[in-house]
Design a protein around this motif. Structure first.
Motif, short mmCIF file in Angstrom:
data_model
loop_
_atom_site.label_atom_id
_atom_site.label_comp_id
_atom_site.label_asym_id
_atom_site.label_seq_id
_atom_site.Cartn_x
_atom_site.Cartn_y
_atom_site.Cartn_z
N GLN A 188 0.81 -1.22 0.00
CA GLN A 188 0.00 0.00 0.00
C GLN A 188 0.85 1.27 0.00
OE1 GLN A 188 -1.11 -2.69 1.77
NE2 GLN A 188 -2.86 -2.98 0.42
N MET A 189 2.14 1.15 0.34
CA MET A 189 3.03 2.31 0.38
C MET A 189 3.82 2.48 -0.91
SD MET A 189 2.50 3.70 3.29
CE MET A 189 3.88 4.83 3.35
N LEU A 190 3.72 1.54 -1.83
CA LEU A 190 4.50 1.61 -3.07
C LEU A 190 3.93 2.66 -4.01
CD1 LEU A 190 5.12 -2.18 -3.86
CD2 LEU A 190 6.69 -0.54 -2.80
N ARG A 191 4.82 3.28 -4.77
CA ARG A 191 4.42 4.20 -5.83
C ARG A 191 5.29 3.93 -7.04
NH1 ARG A 191 8.13 8.47 -5.76
NH2 ARG A 191 9.49 8.46 -3.92
N SER A 192 4.87 4.44 -8.18
CA SER A 192 5.60 4.21 -9.42
C SER A 192 5.68 5.51 -10.21
CB SER A 192 4.93 3.12 -10.26
OG SER A 192 5.54 2.99 -11.53
N SER A 193 6.84 5.77 -10.79
CA SER A 193 7.01 6.97 -11.60
C SER A 193 6.28 6.87 -12.92
CB SER A 193 8.51 7.20 -11.86
OG SER A 193 9.08 6.09 -12.54
N GLU A 194 5.85 5.66 -13.29
CA GLU A 194 5.15 5.46 -14.55
C GLU A 194 3.64 5.45 -14.41
OE1 GLU A 194 6.65 1.88 -16.22
OE2 GLU A 194 8.74 2.56 -16.26
N ILE A 195 3.15 5.52 -13.19
CA ILE A 195 1.70 5.48 -12.94
C ILE A 195 1.29 6.80 -12.31
CG2 ILE A 195 -0.18 4.28 -11.77
CD1 ILE A 195 1.54 1.78 -11.78
N PRO A 196 0.44 7.60 -12.97
CA PRO A 196 0.04 8.91 -12.44
C PRO A 196 -1.05 8.80 -11.38
CG PRO A 196 -0.99 8.56 -14.56
CD PRO A 196 -0.11 7.35 -14.32
N ALA A 197 -0.73 8.16 -10.27
CA ALA A 197 -1.68 8.01 -9.17
C ALA A 197 -0.91 7.97 -7.87
CB ALA A 197 -2.53 6.76 -9.35
N GLU A 198 -1.60 8.28 -6.79
CA GLU A 198 -0.95 8.32 -5.48
C GLU A 198 -0.76 6.91 -4.94
OE1 GLU A 198 -5.13 8.98 -3.02
OE2 GLU A 198 -3.64 10.59 -3.14
N ALA A 199 0.12 6.78 -3.95
CA ALA A 199 0.34 5.49 -3.30
C ALA A 199 -0.95 5.03 -2.62
CB ALA A 199 1.47 5.61 -2.28
N GLY A 200 -1.26 3.75 -2.75
CA GLY A 200 -2.47 3.19 -2.18
C GLY A 200 -3.62 3.10 -3.15
N ALA A 201 -3.53 3.79 -4.31
CA ALA A 201 -4.58 3.68 -5.32
C ALA A 201 -4.54 2.29 -5.95
CB ALA A 201 -4.39 4.75 -6.38
N VAL A 202 -5.69 1.85 -6.43
CA VAL A 202 -5.80 0.52 -7.01
C VAL A 202 -4.84 0.36 -8.17
CG1 VAL A 202 -7.33 -1.12 -8.17
CG2 VAL A 202 -8.18 0.24 -6.25
N SER A 203 -4.79 1.35 -9.04
CA SER A 203 -3.92 1.26 -10.21
C SER A 203 -2.45 1.21 -9.81
CB SER A 203 -4.17 2.45 -11.14
OG SER A 203 -3.98 3.68 -10.45
N THR A 204 -2.08 1.94 -8.77
CA THR A 204 -0.69 1.93 -8.31
C THR A 204 -0.33 0.59 -7.69
OG1 THR A 204 -0.83 4.30 -7.87
CG2 THR A 204 1.00 3.10 -6.87
N ILE A 205 -1.19 0.06 -6.83
CA ILE A 205 -0.92 -1.22 -6.18
C ILE A 205 -0.81 -2.33 -7.22
CG2 ILE A 205 -1.87 -2.95 -4.61
CD1 ILE A 205 -3.17 -0.72 -3.04
N ARG A 206 -1.74 -2.34 -8.15
CA ARG A 206 -1.75 -3.39 -9.17
C ARG A 206 -0.54 -3.27 -10.09
NH1 ARG A 206 -7.26 -3.54 -11.62
NH2 ARG A 206 -6.58 -1.58 -12.55
N GLY A 207 -0.22 -2.05 -10.53
CA GLY A 207 0.92 -1.86 -11.43
C GLY A 207 2.24 -2.17 -10.76
N ALA A 208 2.42 -1.73 -9.50
CA ALA A 208 3.67 -2.00 -8.79
C ALA A 208 3.84 -3.48 -8.51
CB ALA A 208 3.69 -1.20 -7.47
N THR A 209 2.77 -4.15 -8.14
CA THR A 209 2.86 -5.59 -7.89
C THR A 209 3.17 -6.36 -9.16
OG1 THR A 209 1.27 -5.35 -6.08
CG2 THR A 209 1.65 -7.57 -6.92
N ALA A 210 2.59 -5.95 -10.27
CA ALA A 210 2.88 -6.62 -11.54
C ALA A 210 4.36 -6.49 -11.90
CB ALA A 210 2.01 -6.03 -12.65
N LYS A 211 4.96 -5.33 -11.64
CA LYS A 211 6.39 -5.15 -11.90
C LYS A 211 7.23 -6.05 -11.00
CE LYS A 211 6.13 -0.28 -13.39
NZ LYS A 211 6.90 -0.40 -14.66
N LEU A 212 6.85 -6.17 -9.73
CA LEU A 212 7.59 -7.02 -8.82
C LEU A 212 7.47 -8.50 -9.20
CD1 LEU A 212 6.66 -5.28 -5.44
CD2 LEU A 212 8.91 -5.30 -6.52
N VAL A 213 6.27 -8.91 -9.62
CA VAL A 213 6.07 -10.31 -10.04
C VAL A 213 6.93 -10.62 -11.26
CG1 VAL A 213 4.39 -11.94 -10.97
CG2 VAL A 213 3.77 -10.49 -9.04
#
Length: 466
Positions: A183-208
């Motif tokens: 929930q604390m992750l953010r991404s420079s490629e995703i224009p959303a704040e940390a904790g947003a659904v799109s940020t959580i999903r995008g950051a997790t996909a990168k980690l996977v």
């Protein structure tokens, strides 16, 4: 004639709407609605959707070459043992290289503690990176020191940008990495704040993707919502390889680590722990732990046996029945489903002849355990009857699922339940009547009284007052 329709998307919850609004109608956030997609439809041969200026049709992309299954060599992965028996049981023998495990639970339940214990245990002889965006390096080191053990090969990373975390992991190539929390992750490629659904999903996909490419196993910590789902909601469970749920009462000491999903092992395992000042300690004998303070001479006190994963555990069911002082009687259950309690009270009145309509009823599962196993139905009924008649049932164990007709249905793993009861010295068991069996059987030192209706069960243990 083709027409273009603009779709607006909330960058926080991914809700879509055909027109722009200042406030998202789904999550209530202000200033998060932006143009997300343009849909083209009409009388042509098809339709296309453009996301961020890109079309979904890619005629110039070359096809990939699939592999034949007969040409694929199957290899058994060498698991990374944790060194804590309860955790190794839950993980199926250890952590699989390249796997991504999501540990979910309520805030303050002990998710970070158990993940830190895993990191400390493995870091004794292998490199481990603990990345945290919620705590400072000093706080994590203080907790690691309280847990105990050396951390010679453990590194701390105080970073929340997922691209930086991946670059660091790619450079260090640790044996294990813990990310606390998603929930604390953010991404420079995703224009959303940390904790947003799109940020959580995008950051997790990168980690996977990183874990599969480098075979570095990851453990992700995730908070849950009020509904019990991983905050997102449930948007991460299909991305990861394993989902573990950490449960328990924050005011109590008992903690359960349940497996909700595991691509590399069984989902029928549960780890049982006790929260102490030195971290979580595994409970190797949960039945003895649950019955440690039990007084068998108290009316309304009955022992039952439930399955926590594949392991039988004896639990103490307590009941209190008192005449009500108000017009509407009170029904309260702790550790047991309230609706099921009301159903069992109705069955007890209709099929067993014991009407508790003018009595307050309280049920408690000792130790803070939350029971969903229907095999405790019969134990709850006998505890209510024992409390109402003020009679102690003595040293016996009871289990069986109760139907609306008053019948008692058999439950799985009867032999394992009997063996667990015999191991703790219980001499009598009241169980549902299996098919083609006699009414009273002996298994080791346990006398088994088979019953198939609640009337028979009540007659077997409750003495009728003259």
């Amino acid at each position: 004639m083709k027409t273009a329709t603009t779709i607006y998307t909330c960058t926080k919850c991914d809700a879509q709407s055909p027109k722009w609004t200042g406030q998202c109608l789904e999550c209530g956030a202000w200033g998060t609605v932006a143009i997300g997609a343009t849909s083209t439809s009409g009388s042509g041969s098809g339709s296309s959707v453009r996301l961020s200026g890109q079309t979904s049709r890619h005629p110039g992309v070359p096809p990939a070459k699939p592999e034949h299954f007969d040409d694929i060599r199957s290899e058994d992965s060498v698991r990374l043992p944790i060194g804590i028996d309860e955790l190794d049981r839950v993980f199926g023998g250890g952590i699989v290289p390249g796997s991504v495990t999501l540990v979910g639970g309520e805030p303050g339940i002990g998710k970070s503690t158990i993940c830190l214990q895993v990191a400390v245990k493995i870091s004794k002889n292998k490199k481990v990176i603990y990345a945290s965006g919620e705590e400072s390096a000093a706080q994590v080191k203080s907790r690691a020191g309280r847990i105990g053990g050396g951390t010679n090969e453990m590194l701390f990373l105080g970073e929340t940008e997922v691209e930086t975390i991946i670059a660091t992991l790619n450079h260090e190539r640790p044996a294990l990495a813990v990310i606390d929390s998603v929930q604390m992750l953010r991404s420079s490629e995703i224009p959303a704040e940390a904790g947003a659904v799109s940020t959580i999903r995008g950051a997790t996909a990168k980690l996977v993707e990183f874990a599969k490419r480098t075979s570095v196993p990851l453990i992700l910590v995730g908070h849950v919502t009020k509904d019990g789902n991983v905050a997102g909601p449930k948007t991460l469970e299909h991305l990861v390889d394993a989902v573990l749920s950490f449960e328990g009462e924050r005011t109590g000491q008992l903690r359960l680590l349940r497996v909700l999903k595991n691509r590399f092992g069984s989902t029928d395992e549960t780890g049982i722990f006790e929260m102490t000042g030195e971290g979580l300690k595994e409970i190797t004998n949960p039945s003895a732990y649950m019955l440690e303070e039990r007084n068998g001479s108290t009316p309304g006190d009955v022992v039952s046996c439930v399955l926590e994963g594949t392991r039988p555990v004896l639990v103490d069911i307590q009941a209190l029945v008192q005449p009500t002082s108000f017009g509407y009687p009170t029904r309260r259950a702790t550790g047991f489903d309230q609706s099921r309690l009301e159903m069992l009270i109705a069955v007890l009145a209709a099929r067993g002849g014991l009407n508790l309509g003018q009595h307050d009823v309280f049920i408690n599962v000792v130790g803070g355990l939350k029971i969903k196993d229907p095999s405790v139905d019969l134990a709850v009924l006998l505890a209510l009857a024992s409390a109402h008649s003020n009679q102690s049932l003595g040293d016996l164990v009871v289990w069986g699922e109760v139907g609306l007709g008053g019948e008692i249905r058999p439950v799985p793993a009867t032999d394992r339940r009997l063996s667990e009861a015999a191991r703790l010295g219980i001499k009598t068991a009241i169980t549902p009547l299996p098919r083609n069996k006699t009414s009273v059987r002996l298994k080791g030192d346990i006398e088994i009284r088979d019953v198939h209706t609640i009337t028979e069960a009540l007659t077997a243990v409750i003495k009728t007052k003259a």
